[in-house]
Design an enzyme around this catalytic site. Structure first.
Site, PDB file in Angstrom:
ATOM      1  N   SER A 254       0.863  -1.004  -0.037  1.00 54.72           N
ATOM      2  CA  SER A 254      -0.005   0.053  -0.058  1.00 54.72           C
ATOM      3  C   SER A 254       0.814   1.252   0.072  1.00 54.72           C
ATOM      4  O   SER A 254       2.087   1.123   0.348  1.00 54.72           O
ATOM      5  CB  SER A 254      -0.957   0.055   1.299  1.00 54.72           C
ATOM      6  OG  SER A 254      -0.149   0.065   2.497  1.00 54.72           O
ATOM      7  N   LYS A 278      -4.917   4.942   3.308  1.00 55.48           N
ATOM      8  CA  LYS A 278      -4.447   3.881   2.955  1.00 55.48           C
ATOM      9  C   LYS A 278      -4.791   3.347   1.537  1.00 55.48           C
ATOM     10  O   LYS A 278      -5.894   2.829   1.638  1.00 55.48           O
ATOM     11  CB  LYS A 278      -4.290   2.764   4.003  1.00 55.48           C
ATOM     12  CG  LYS A 278      -3.413   1.406   3.910  1.00 55.48           C
ATOM     13  CD  LYS A 278      -3.270   0.562   4.977  1.00 55.48           C
ATOM     14  CE  LYS A 278      -2.259  -0.403   4.921  1.00 55.48           C
ATOM     15  NZ  LYS A 278      -2.134  -1.322   5.987  1.00 55.48           N
ATOM     16  N   ASP A 394       2.037 -10.696  10.833  1.00 56.42           N
ATOM     17  CA  ASP A 394       3.156  -9.779  10.173  1.00 56.42           C
ATOM     18  C   ASP A 394       3.655  -8.934  11.276  1.00 56.42           C
ATOM     19  O   ASP A 394       4.120  -7.789  10.930  1.00 56.42           O
ATOM     20  CB  ASP A 394       2.667  -9.209   8.844  1.00 56.42           C
ATOM     21  CG  ASP A 394       4.178  -8.514   8.271  1.00 56.42           C
ATOM     22  OD1 ASP A 394       5.143  -8.874   8.443  1.00 56.42           O
ATOM     23  OD2 ASP A 394       3.824  -7.512   7.522  1.00 56.42           O
TER      24      ASP A 394
END
Length: 511
Positions: A254, A278, A394
């Site tokens: 992004s 975003k 993540d």
């Protein structure tokens, strides 16, 4: 004198002397060739071209205009020149600043004189019909394939003939290929060079088309495509955003922009003063394994289509919105969702005065603050797993911000539930990243990856000598049993805490 002898004077005409008419001629005299020749010599007319040119170019005012024919030709010449002047103005207005111009040359009446006093800004007439530099057309070869006889025979493979044909064919290249101007030159282009140029021109056209399509239909580094830009403009026009300030962060999935918030239409709900947009990238070059995180998520399994990348991006943005909503309900520090529009997610800004909060990897904290940050991260991981039923997937020092004396989690678009076929593997990777980072920062209370994994999940997986391969094998076996249980029971999800009829979470439990 009359008969009485009195002399009478002839009265004078008030119009001058009376012209005596010529005596009438008989038909024989009219048909005489000698008389016709005499009349022709007396009424000889001057040459038309010379007379008109002398009258137009001469400044003398005493020109002879007694002849009606001469006067008519002068007027016609003047009319033609005015027509040509108007035609020049029309041509200049029609062409404007265009690189490709249209000539009205065939419609003009008079060829311009070399010493014409026309203004410099007028269009110069160029008679290309008699251009001495015009290139000759290449000589065509007859059907039999050769010309001439004996030693003077020339085939279609002749080097000179082929060279001239190749030079003429270069005019058929695309307009963006600058082949130059070779008028009046005997250019010859070998077959090998012409074929190379032709292939290069074709390759450049395809490359240009690909770049144009990529620019129009995908988001790039710190840039957006026209569709995304239009969505952002609509948000500004609707009052959701006051203005968009610029890019503050880029990643593999992004591009993040900073903006000033406005208000929403539904009940005029206030928007935070500072927000972020975003924009998820529509290209999958940097993050090709996105489907690994979403295709097995029961929330989107029926809507996932690997054949349509743009729809996958929208699901990716929607997935992050749902994950942030779960975390916000559990009071985990994270951005607040404001609006979702296709692949653009509007969230609250973590920072102050247009300055984003620093990442945990960039901030220099004291030992006490670093220790407090570690225990806060541990508690937030437990909350995500047990209350939100999520695994970050993540988590690292790159996705943790330090703001207002506490840690904030960001970037949860890839977060999955523990029932995901690889959910526990993702959690083990998160634990390894967190444990490694805080141990490097000198936090003495930081647990190793195995203890941290058991502390977050509440499981008690133990292996001899802390063998990572054996530990991961236990996790994979546990995931396999969970997946088989879900398929056999037909359940989509299950609570993390062990209850009756729940799938076994502990290793060694019966199926």
């Amino acid at each position: 004198m009359d008969q009485t002898g009195i002399t009478t004077a002839t009265p004078k005409s008030p119009w001058g002397s009376v012209i005596v008419d010529a005596p009438a001629c008989s038909l024989t005299d009219v048909m005489s060739e000698q008389l016709a020749k005499q009349l022709d010599d007396e009424n000889e007319f001057p040459d038309l071209t010379e007379s008109v040119s002398d009258l137009l170019l001469s400044d003398e005012t005493g020109a002879d205009t007694t002849s009606d024919l001469m006067l008519a030709q002068m007027l016609q010449m003047q009319f033609d020149r005015e027509f040509d002047d108007q035609l020049r103005r029309e041509e200049k207005k029609f062409n404007g600043d265009s690189k490709v111009s249209i000539s009205f040359e065939n419609y003009r009446k008079v060829h311009p004189y070399e010493d014409s006093d026309s203004s410099e800004d007028e269009v110069d007439w160029q008679d290309t019909r008699h251009d001495p530099y015009r290139a000759d057309k290449p000589q065509t070869t007859p059907r039999k394939g050769f010309t001439g006889k004996g030693k003077n025979i020339t085939t279609k493979h002749d080097e000179v003939t082929c060279g001239r044909k190749n030079a003429a064919r270069m005019d058929n290249f695309a307009p963006e290929v600058l082949v130059g101007d070779g008028l009046g030159m005997d250019l010859k282009l070998p077959n090998q060079v012409f074929n190379s140029l032709k292939q290069h021109c074709y390759s450049e056209q395809r490359r240009s088309a690909r770049l144009h399509e990529k620019k129009e239909h995908s988001t790039a580094e710190q840039a957006v495509d026209p569709r995304t830009r239009l969505l952002m403009y609509k948000m500004v026009n609707a009052g959701v955003l006051e203005n968009i300030n610029g890019c503050i962060s880029t990643g593999k999935e992004s591009v993040v922009f900073h903006a000033d918030g406005g208000s929403l239409e539904e009940g005029e709900e206030p928007v935070p003063d500072e927000v972020v947009l975003k924009v998820f990238k529509t290209t999958l070059n940097d993050f090709k394994n996105r489907d690994r995180y979403i295709k097995d998520d029961y929330r989107f399994i029926d809507r996932f289509s690997k054949l349509n990348p743009r729809k996958v991006i929208r699901l990716w943005a929607e997935k992050e919105m749902h994950n942030l909503t779960r975390m916000k309900k559990a009071e985990i520090p994270c951005p607040q969702v404001v609006l979702l529009k296709k692949h653009i997610l509007v969230m609250s800004f973590i920072g102050k005065d247009h300055i984003p909060a620093p990442k945990l990897k960039d901030i220099k904290l004291s030992s006490d603050d670093m220790k407090r940050a570690y225990f806060q991260v541990l508690h937030m991981m437990q909350q995500m797993y047990q209350e939100c039923n999520l695994v970050h997937a993540d988590l690292s020092e790159y996705n943790m911000l330090w703001h207002e004396g506490k840690v904030w989690f960001i970037d949860v678009s890839q977060s999955v539930e523990p029932t995901h076929p690889h959910g526990l593997e993702f959690l083990f990777r998160d634990c390894r990243n967190v444990s490694t980072f805080f141990q490097k920062k000198g936090v003495s209370d930081a647990m190793n990856v195995y203890d941290l994994f058991n502390a977050v999940t509440g499981l008690n997986i133990s292996v001899a000598d802390e063998d990572e391969a054996e530990f991961i094998a236990e996790i994979v076996a546990l995931e396999k049993r969970n997946e088989d249980h879900v398929q056999r029971r037909g359940k989509k999800t299950f609570p993390v805490l062990s209850e009756e009829n729940d799938p076994p979470l502990k290793p060694g439990a019966a199926d």
